[in-house]
Motif scaffolding. Structure first.
Motif, mmCIF file in Angstrom:
data_model
loop_
_atom_site.group_PDB
_atom_site.id
_atom_site.type_symbol
_atom_site.label_atom_id
_atom_site.label_comp_id
_atom_site.label_asym_id
_atom_site.label_seq_id
_atom_site.Cartn_x
_atom_site.Cartn_y
_atom_site.Cartn_z
ATOM 1 N N ASN A 174 0.845 -1.191 0.000
ATOM 2 C CA ASN A 174 0.000 0.000 0.000
ATOM 3 C C ASN A 174 0.885 1.247 0.000
ATOM 4 O OD1 ASN A 174 -1.847 2.027 0.321
ATOM 5 N ND2 ASN A 174 -2.685 1.293 2.261
ATOM 6 N N GLN A 176 0.190 4.287 -0.040
ATOM 7 C CA GLN A 176 -0.369 5.441 0.658
ATOM 8 C C GLN A 176 -0.278 5.330 2.176
ATOM 9 O OE1 GLN A 176 -1.353 8.095 -1.120
ATOM 10 N NE2 GLN A 176 -0.766 6.927 -2.945
ATOM 11 N N SER A 177 0.236 4.214 2.690
ATOM 12 C CA SER A 177 0.292 4.021 4.140
ATOM 13 C C SER A 177 1.169 5.072 4.801
ATOM 14 C CB SER A 177 0.831 2.628 4.472
ATOM 15 O OG SER A 177 -0.123 1.651 4.143
ATOM 16 N N LYS A 179 3.147 7.960 5.857
ATOM 17 C CA LYS A 179 3.657 9.107 5.097
ATOM 18 C C LYS A 179 4.120 8.678 3.710
ATOM 19 C CE LYS A 179 5.274 11.295 9.357
ATOM 20 N NZ LYS A 179 6.465 11.804 10.106
ATOM 21 N N LYS A 180 3.391 7.709 3.148
ATOM 22 C CA LYS A 180 3.717 7.160 1.829
ATOM 23 C C LYS A 180 5.132 6.571 1.814
ATOM 24 C CE LYS A 180 0.569 10.347 -0.515
ATOM 25 N NZ LYS A 180 0.375 11.312 -1.630
ATOM 26 N N GLU A 207 -4.108 0.052 -5.081
ATOM 27 C CA GLU A 207 -4.412 1.366 -5.633
ATOM 28 C C GLU A 207 -5.567 2.064 -4.932
ATOM 29 O OE1 GLU A 207 -5.074 0.652 -9.742
ATOM 30 O OE2 GLU A 207 -3.002 0.038 -10.147
ATOM 31 N N TYR A 208 -6.389 1.315 -4.193
ATOM 32 C CA TYR A 208 -7.527 1.923 -3.496
ATOM 33 C C TYR A 208 -7.965 0.979 -2.381
ATOM 34 C CZ TYR A 208 -9.847 -1.300 -6.708
ATOM 35 O OH TYR A 208 -10.202 -2.418 -7.410
ATOM 36 N N GLN A 209 -8.757 1.495 -1.445
ATOM 37 C CA GLN A 209 -9.271 0.661 -0.363
ATOM 38 C C GLN A 209 -10.194 -0.416 -0.940
ATOM 39 O OE1 GLN A 209 -11.191 2.837 2.749
ATOM 40 N NE2 GLN A 209 -11.504 1.063 4.052
ATOM 41 N N SER A 235 -4.675 -1.949 5.914
ATOM 42 C CA SER A 235 -4.260 -2.806 4.795
ATOM 43 C C SER A 235 -4.103 -4.251 5.240
ATOM 44 C CB SER A 235 -2.936 -2.301 4.209
ATOM 45 O OG SER A 235 -3.039 -0.954 3.800
ATOM 46 N N ARG A 338 -8.330 13.497 6.081
ATOM 47 C CA ARG A 338 -7.231 12.712 5.550
ATOM 48 C C ARG A 338 -6.172 13.555 4.836
ATOM 49 N NH1 ARG A 338 -7.719 7.458 6.275
ATOM 50 N NH2 ARG A 338 -5.878 7.126 4.979
ATOM 51 N N TRP A 339 -6.463 14.820 4.618
ATOM 52 C CA TRP A 339 -5.465 15.701 4.032
ATOM 53 C C TRP A 339 -4.359 16.038 5.037
ATOM 54 C CZ3 TRP A 339 -5.266 20.251 6.748
ATOM 55 C CH2 TRP A 339 -6.403 20.615 7.471
ATOM 56 N N SER A 341 -1.480 15.029 8.002
ATOM 57 C CA SER A 341 -0.563 13.912 8.200
ATOM 58 C C SER A 341 -1.193 12.931 9.182
ATOM 59 C CB SER A 341 0.780 14.409 8.750
ATOM 60 O OG SER A 341 0.626 14.875 10.082
#
Length: 538
Positions: A174, A176-177, A179-180, A207-209, A235, A338-339, A341
């Motif tokens: 994943n 996006q987990s 801090k990427k 790529e997505y949940q 995840s 979610r925007w 941190s």
């Protein structure tokens, strides 16, 4: 340590490719161990004996079925020379701690495939403090091709005989987990270790949940020895849920209503790359990437209890832990920001949920954990429970938070765990209830999780050890006055925090424990197949 010598320009990984040994050759004649301190070692069958340079000196090296032992070869000294006795002290490593072997070569720029043979390098898993594992190497230097080939072949044969060690893994990553950082964590820390161990990998980017869930419904897993998730709790829980659903479908079971689910067919490995890493922390005892990777490589597998979450008789999902009330509302708030941190989002949501703290009016029914031998045996066999002698209990009232946890739920904000008296596979869940109280008292309770004090030593906190729980909200809506602003309110129902994922349910939720339903790569306070990872050479 022999492999803590000053680094040379020659690396065991230079030259890249591992040489295959020639057809089996005759073993080097063995000689019996004569030291009186080695009675146990002498009982083992000696496979090979020879001379290698280890560190900066020549050593008499003996390979048995379970260990590699070596003793420095020194000039004879007068008997009773304490310094001589100390220098001659035998050292050893257990072969179960070795995860790879390579031929060590010196390669020049002009030599593309092979170079001058220097010896053999063993890659070893060592146990450090606080449940951490580290990888290290031991160089056995000998310039004889034939001699090294015989030893190399024997090492490969031994390593191939260890059960549970994977040869091929399906990886879900994943990006996006947290801090990427998951991509960097995998390719810089995990993949190099998997390559050293000779494990083949197939990486899929999530790529997505729900992506892993949709892929695992149909993807071909034949040929893989295990599945690995690189990411956070959401995840990891999604992949575990998908593996268990796949197992039910493969067994021909109806997935809408599952009373006695079958065990997942492949073990699951968890590489912590999220913000809290509760699942990996509880499994390994520490949220350490290299430790998690080495547990997978070494094939340390343990069975873990799993819960089913159902409503109106329909399965919602598999999971390991859940929070209703404050825990669910804090997560619902965090999802709207979610925007931010991850750490900022979590702290902001907790503060805002505390500012709007209100109890849930609900009824909680639970089945206490029964420790009798016959019930335990029935659980182990996966037989349906008989309710004739089971006594359900019921409590009702105003509750600030309700936690149901099948694992200890360790994390940075709760180093002892949200459920410190729970184990990974003891066949029970912890039910922790915080009744309505003042905001200041509830905050004191939350702060206790970060300390060594008993977080349950409050008059408004109740704890139970249970097998099943039913949580029935008695509010007609989401639990708050509709005239008041409530960012967590949803037409889909009450917010639940299940393994860090938001689940919204409008009616009663039934949580049932299923002992040892999934195999996970790892080990912490628990025994790993009765075989701890140790290093005895120093």
């Amino acid at each position: 340590m022999p492999w803590r010598r000053r680094r040379s320009r020659v690396s065991a990984l230079e030259g890249g490719q591992e040489e295959e040994a020639p057809p089996e050759a005759a073993a080097v004649p063995s000689a019996p161990l004569t030291s009186p301190q080695q009675t146990e070692a002498a009982a083992e069958r000696i496979l090979l004996r020879g001379i290698f340079e280890i560190g900066r000196g020549s050593c008499d090296v003996v390979l048995s079925e379970r260990a590699l032992r070596w003793r420095p070869i020194l000039p004879e000294r007068p008997a009773g020379d304490s310094k001589h006795d100390w220098l001659c002290k035998e050292e050893f490593i257990e072969l179960k701690d070795v995860f790879s072997v390579k031929l060590k070569r010196r390669c020049s720029v002009k030599q593309q495939r092979s170079g001058t043979l220097l010896g053999i390098t063993l890659f070893i898993c060592l146990k450090k403090e606080q449940n951490k594992l580290k990888n290290s190497t031991l160089d056995l230097i000998n310039l004889s091709e034939d001699h090294c080939d015989i030893w190399f072949r024997q090492f490969k044969k031994i390593l191939a005989g260890f059960p549970n060690r994977p040869k091929s893994l399906k990886i879900f990553l994943n990006p996006q987990s947290h801090k990427k950082e998951a991509t960097q964590v995998y390719y810089e820390k995990v993949e190099p270790l998997l390559k050293i161990a000779g494990i083949k990998t197939d990486v899929t980017i999530m790529e997505y949940q729900g992506h892993a869930l949709s892929l695992l419904k149909e993807c071909e897993l034949q040929g893989f020895d295990g599945v690995v998730c690189v990411g956070g709790d959401g995840s990891a829980s999604e992949v575990a849920h998908a593996l268990l659903l796949r197992a039910q479908k493969s067994a021909g079971m109806e997935t809408d209503r599952i009373l006695t689910p079958v065990r997942a067919q492949l073990p699951l490995g968890l590489i912590p790359a999220g913000s809290t890493n509760v699942l990996a922390h509880s499994l390994h005892g520490v949220p350490h990437v290299v430790t998690a990777a080495l547990h997978i490589i070494m094939g340390h597998v343990q069975l873990v209890d799993v819960c089913t979450f159902s409503s109106t008789g329909k399965l919602l999902r598999f999971g390991f832990s859940a929070m209703f009330g404050f825990g669910g509302r804090a997560l619902a708030l965090a999802e709207k920001y979610r925007w931010m941190s991850p750490n900022q989002r979590r702290d902001f949501a907790v503060i805002k949920a505390l500012a709007k703290l209100k109890p849930e009016d609900c009824e909680i029914s639970f089945l206490p954990f029964n420790t009798s031998d016959d019930v335990q045996e029935r659980r182990e066999q996966g037989s349906p429970k008989s309710d004739c002698n089971d006594q359900w209990q019921m409590i009702q009232g105003q509750f600030l938070n309700v936690s149901i946890m099948a694992i200890p739920c360790l994390c940075s904000v709760a180093p002892r765990g949200f459920a410190p008296n729970t184990r990974l596979n003891n066949g029970s869940m912890a039910l922790i209830i915080a009744r309505n109280t003042s905001r200041s008292e509830f905050i004191k309770h939350l702060k206790r999780y970060a300390s060594v004090k008993n977080q349950f030593n409050f008059p408004f906190v109740e704890t139970y050890t249970v097998e099943e729980v039913k949580v029935h909200p008695r509010n007609n809506t989401s639990g708050y006055n509709p005239e008041e602003e409530d960012e967590t309110a949803s037409e889909n129902g009450f917010p639940w925090n299940v393994d860090g994922d938001l689940m919204e349910v409008s009616s009663e939720v039934h949580i049932r424990l299923h002992p040892r339903l999934i195999s996970l790569y790892g080990g912490s306070m628990e025994e790993v197949n009765d075989s701890k990872v140790t290093c005895n050479c120093f």
